[in-house]
Design a protein around this motif. Structure first.
Motif, PDB file in Angstrom:
ATOM      1  N   PHE A   1      50.908  47.676  13.742  1.00  0.00           N
ATOM      2  CA  PHE A   1      50.291  47.003  15.193  1.00  0.00           C
ATOM      3  C   PHE A   1      50.728  45.667  15.040  1.00  0.00           C
ATOM      4  O   PHE A   1      51.036  45.119  16.211  1.00  0.00           O
ATOM      5  N   CYS A   2      50.812  44.972  14.011  1.00  0.00           N
ATOM      6  CA  CYS A   2      51.354  43.484  14.180  1.00  0.00           C
ATOM      7  C   CYS A   2      52.859  43.379  14.900  1.00  0.00           C
ATOM      8  O   CYS A   2      53.076  42.652  15.633  1.00  0.00           O
ATOM      9  N   VAL A   3      53.850  44.423  14.308  1.00  0.00           N
ATOM     10  CA  VAL A   3      55.006  44.437  14.790  1.00  0.00           C
ATOM     11  C   VAL A   3      54.949  44.680  16.328  1.00  0.00           C
ATOM     12  O   VAL A   3      55.585  44.236  17.219  1.00  0.00           O
ATOM     13  N   LEU A   4      54.171  45.660  16.443  1.00  0.00           N
ATOM     14  CA  LEU A   4      54.342  46.327  17.954  1.00  0.00           C
ATOM     15  C   LEU A   4      53.671  45.218  18.983  1.00  0.00           C
ATOM     16  O   LEU A   4      54.383  45.091  20.087  1.00  0.00           O
ATOM     17  N   ALA A   5      52.681  44.463  18.437  1.00  0.00           N
ATOM     18  CA  ALA A   5      52.337  43.554  19.262  1.00  0.00           C
ATOM     19  C   ALA A   5      53.298  42.116  19.457  1.00  0.00           C
ATOM     20  O   ALA A   5      53.239  41.766  20.512  1.00  0.00           O
ATOM     21  N   GLY A   6      53.929  42.021  18.517  1.00  0.00           N
ATOM     22  CA  GLY A   6      55.061  41.109  18.516  1.00  0.00           C
ATOM     23  C   GLY A   6      56.192  41.606  19.497  1.00  0.00           C
ATOM     24  O   GLY A   6      56.758  40.911  20.195  1.00  0.00           O
ATOM     25  N   VAL A   7      56.478  42.944  19.711  1.00  0.00           N
ATOM     26  CA  VAL A   7      57.562  43.449  20.771  1.00  0.00           C
ATOM     27  C   VAL A   7      56.765  43.214  21.925  1.00  0.00           C
ATOM     28  O   VAL A   7      57.397  42.723  22.898  1.00  0.00           O
ATOM     29  N   ALA A   8      55.485  43.585  22.251  1.00  0.00           N
ATOM     30  CA  ALA A   8      54.992  43.338  23.480  1.00  0.00           C
ATOM     31  C   ALA A   8      54.765  41.821  23.895  1.00  0.00           C
ATOM     32  O   ALA A   8      55.036  41.427  25.016  1.00  0.00           O
ATOM     33  N   LEU A   9      54.605  40.888  22.829  1.00  0.00           N
ATOM     34  CA  LEU A   9      54.646  39.493  23.198  1.00  0.00           C
ATOM     35  C   LEU A   9      55.943  38.911  23.608  1.00  0.00           C
ATOM     36  O   LEU A   9      56.128  38.231  24.609  1.00  0.00           O
TER      37      LEU A   9
ATOM     38  N   THR B   1      59.506  37.820  30.278  1.00  0.00           N
ATOM     39  CA  THR B   1      59.220  38.095  31.822  1.00  0.00           C
ATOM     40  C   THR B   1      58.474  36.915  32.589  1.00  0.00           C
ATOM     41  O   THR B   1      59.036  36.431  33.677  1.00  0.00           O
ATOM     42  N   TRP B   2      57.443  36.413  31.795  1.00  0.00           N
ATOM     43  CA  TRP B   2      56.676  35.391  32.422  1.00  0.00           C
ATOM     44  C   TRP B   2      57.247  34.214  32.629  1.00  0.00           C
ATOM     45  O   TRP B   2      57.319  33.475  33.430  1.00  0.00           O
TER      46      TRP B   2
ATOM     47  N   ASP C   1      57.410  36.679  41.296  1.00  0.00           N
ATOM     48  CA  ASP C   1      56.038  37.114  41.368  1.00  0.00           C
ATOM     49  C   ASP C   1      55.920  38.478  40.438  1.00  0.00           C
ATOM     50  O   ASP C   1      55.202  38.549  39.596  1.00  0.00           O
ATOM     51  N   VAL C   2      57.015  39.378  40.773  1.00  0.00           N
ATOM     52  CA  VAL C   2      57.262  40.673  39.891  1.00  0.00           C
ATOM     53  C   VAL C   2      57.151  40.452  38.590  1.00  0.00           C
ATOM     54  O   VAL C   2      56.546  41.147  37.820  1.00  0.00           O
ATOM     55  N   LEU C   3      57.928  39.359  38.206  1.00  0.00           N
ATOM     56  CA  LEU C   3      58.358  39.153  36.593  1.00  0.00           C
ATOM     57  C   LEU C   3      56.617  38.644  36.063  1.00  0.00           C
ATOM     58  O   LEU C   3      56.439  38.930  34.814  1.00  0.00           O
ATOM     59  N   ALA C   4      56.086  37.829  36.835  1.00  0.00           N
ATOM     60  CA  ALA C   4      54.951  37.179  36.393  1.00  0.00           C
ATOM     61  C   ALA C   4      53.720  38.339  36.235  1.00  0.00           C
ATOM     62  O   ALA C   4      53.121  38.537  35.205  1.00  0.00           O
ATOM     63  N   VAL C   5      53.881  39.187  37.046  1.00  0.00           N
ATOM     64  CA  VAL C   5      52.807  40.385  36.905  1.00  0.00           C
ATOM     65  C   VAL C   5      53.354  41.256  35.960  1.00  0.00           C
ATOM     66  O   VAL C   5      52.417  41.833  35.075  1.00  0.00           O
ATOM     67  N   LEU C   6      54.561  41.434  35.578  1.00  0.00           N
ATOM     68  CA  LEU C   6      55.189  42.407  34.471  1.00  0.00           C
ATOM     69  C   LEU C   6      54.544  41.535  33.271  1.00  0.00           C
ATOM     70  O   LEU C   6      54.372  42.188  32.245  1.00  0.00           O
ATOM     71  N   GLY C   7      54.630  40.249  33.179  1.00  0.00           N
ATOM     72  CA  GLY C   7      54.406  39.289  32.172  1.00  0.00           C
ATOM     73  C   GLY C   7      52.800  39.480  31.876  1.00  0.00           C
ATOM     74  O   GLY C   7      52.370  39.711  30.605  1.00  0.00           O
ATOM     75  N   ALA C   8      51.996  39.777  32.945  1.00  0.00           N
ATOM     76  CA  ALA C   8      50.528  40.039  32.421  1.00  0.00           C
ATOM     77  C   ALA C   8      50.441  41.508  32.014  1.00  0.00           C
ATOM     78  O   ALA C   8      49.483  41.663  31.102  1.00  0.00           O
ATOM     79  N   ILE C   9      51.184  42.445  32.334  1.00  0.00           N
ATOM     80  CA  ILE C   9      51.042  43.643  31.918  1.00  0.00           C
ATOM     81  C   ILE C   9      51.329  43.606  30.447  1.00  0.00           C
ATOM     82  O   ILE C   9      50.711  44.225  29.661  1.00  0.00           O
ATOM     83  N   ALA C  10      52.427  43.128  29.977  1.00  0.00           N
ATOM     84  CA  ALA C  10      52.845  43.008  28.698  1.00  0.00           C
ATOM     85  C   ALA C  10      51.897  42.049  27.931  1.00  0.00           C
ATOM     86  O   ALA C  10      51.615  42.594  26.773  1.00  0.00           O
ATOM     87  N   ALA C  11      51.268  41.101  28.395  1.00  0.00           N
ATOM     88  CA  ALA C  11      50.384  40.355  27.601  1.00  0.00           C
ATOM     89  C   ALA C  11      48.963  41.256  27.217  1.00  0.00           C
ATOM     90  O   ALA C  11      48.242  41.071  26.296  1.00  0.00           O
ATOM     91  N   ALA C  12      48.546  42.193  28.428  1.00  0.00           N
ATOM     92  CA  ALA C  12      47.466  43.093  28.072  1.00  0.00           C
ATOM     93  C   ALA C  12      47.854  44.093  26.982  1.00  0.00           C
ATOM     94  O   ALA C  12      46.869  44.347  26.365  1.00  0.00           O
TER      95      ALA C  12
END
Length: 303
Positions: free
Chosen positions: A72-80, A86-87, A154-165
């Motif tokens: 889960f740590c590694v997967l979280a790193g991928v999402a980060l 993106t952001w 704007d699109v990249l910022a939204v994708l960044g928010a999704i990835a952060a979630a």
């Protein structure tokens, strides 16, 4: 005086944390370096800074970590890594105010992720999601008339928010058995390695910057990456998660003000109503989620 000291320290830590995270987007916009390179250095240097603690006092915890927690740590790193990839370019391509506001929709996406897991948002949560989406659409609609680059930002910022979630959802699983230091070391390290690979494959220059740019990168690492998160974690031991979540929203006006005063980036007036609606929606989502969680713990609570 002694009885009041913890409350004073908590208040100071929250002020420092908000100021630290508010400086993030302006520093990214200021630094004369590619966004992906800044993202690599930000995470790579943070991982290096945490190494003495993780491989020192925390080495027993690291060695005893379960395979599930490490995954889960590694997967979280991928999402980060996806979040920063993106952001941070969105800050370079568009305005600090809009990029920061759109990435602040992270709680909205977390609510939708929770709904997908069977934890449906409350009526207030759905209302907040509707407000936030309407506000984001308003702000992006204004940018359509500005340039295609602004819309891409704007699109990249939204994708960044999704990835952060997604990063937060995965991190909750890892943090169930690991300390903040161990978790963030693995997460930042994974993120840094992935961003390094992206930079190498993409031919992104990682060196050759001027002194002001290196100073901005180091300020990002010390401020937003280490100090800001550390102060929020300190405050979480003494105040509610709801309070911290709401205060994090102050990053949006804080970053916009810094960008205005420092970088002469004046927010477009036409976007302000949309950004205000967006922030109001996120606030309702946070408060609605908190109320729903309390109701789940204490069934006596009613509407």
């Amino acid at each position: 005086m002694n009885a009041r000291s913890p409350h004073v320290l908590t208040a100071i830590s929250l002020v420092v944390a908000v100021l630290a995270v508010s400086s993030s987007a302006p520093l990214i916009a200021f630094a004369a370096a590619p966004a992906l390179a800044i993202a690599f250095w930000r995470n790579g240097l943070a991982a290096v800074a945490l190494t003495p603690v993780t491989l020192g006092p925390r080495r027993t915890e690291l060695a005893g970590a379960s395979r599930r927690a490490l995954i889960f740590c590694v997967l979280a790193g991928v999402a980060l890594a996806a979040h920063f990839a993106t952001w941070m370019p969105s800050v370079k391509l568009g305005s600090v105010a809009t990029a920061t506001a759109l990435v602040a929709t992270q709680p909205v996406w977390q609510g939708l992720i929770a709904a997908g897991q069977g934890r449906r948002p409350s009526a207030a949560g759905w209302l907040g999601i509707a407000f936030a989406v309407a506000g984001a659409a308003w702000a992006t609609g204004v940018d359509v008339g500005v340039s295609g680059q602004a819309v891409l930002a704007d699109v990249l910022a939204v994708l960044g928010a999704i990835a952060a979630a997604v990063y937060t959802a995965l991190g909750e699983q890892a943090r169930a058995t690991l300390s903040t230091t161990t978790y963030t070391w693995i997460c930042y390290g994974t993120c840094g390695v992935l961003l390094l690979l992206v930079c190498v494959v993409g031919g992104v220059h990682l060196t050759g910057y001027d002194g002001r740019t290196w100073a901005a990168i180091l300020a990002l690492v010390a401020g937003a990456q280490l100090l800001g998160h550390s102060m929020f974690n300190y405050a979480l031991q003494r105040t509610s998660a709801t309070t911290v979540s709401v205060l994090i929203l102050l990053e949006v006006p804080g970053a916009a003000l810094l960008a205005w005063l420092w970088l002469d980036q004046r927010p477009r007036l036409a976007t302000l109503p949309g950004l205000a609606l967006l922030l109001a929606g996120v606030l309702v989502v946070i408060l609605g989620a908190t109320r729903a969680n309390r109701s789940a713990v204490d069934p006596v609570l009613t509407d």
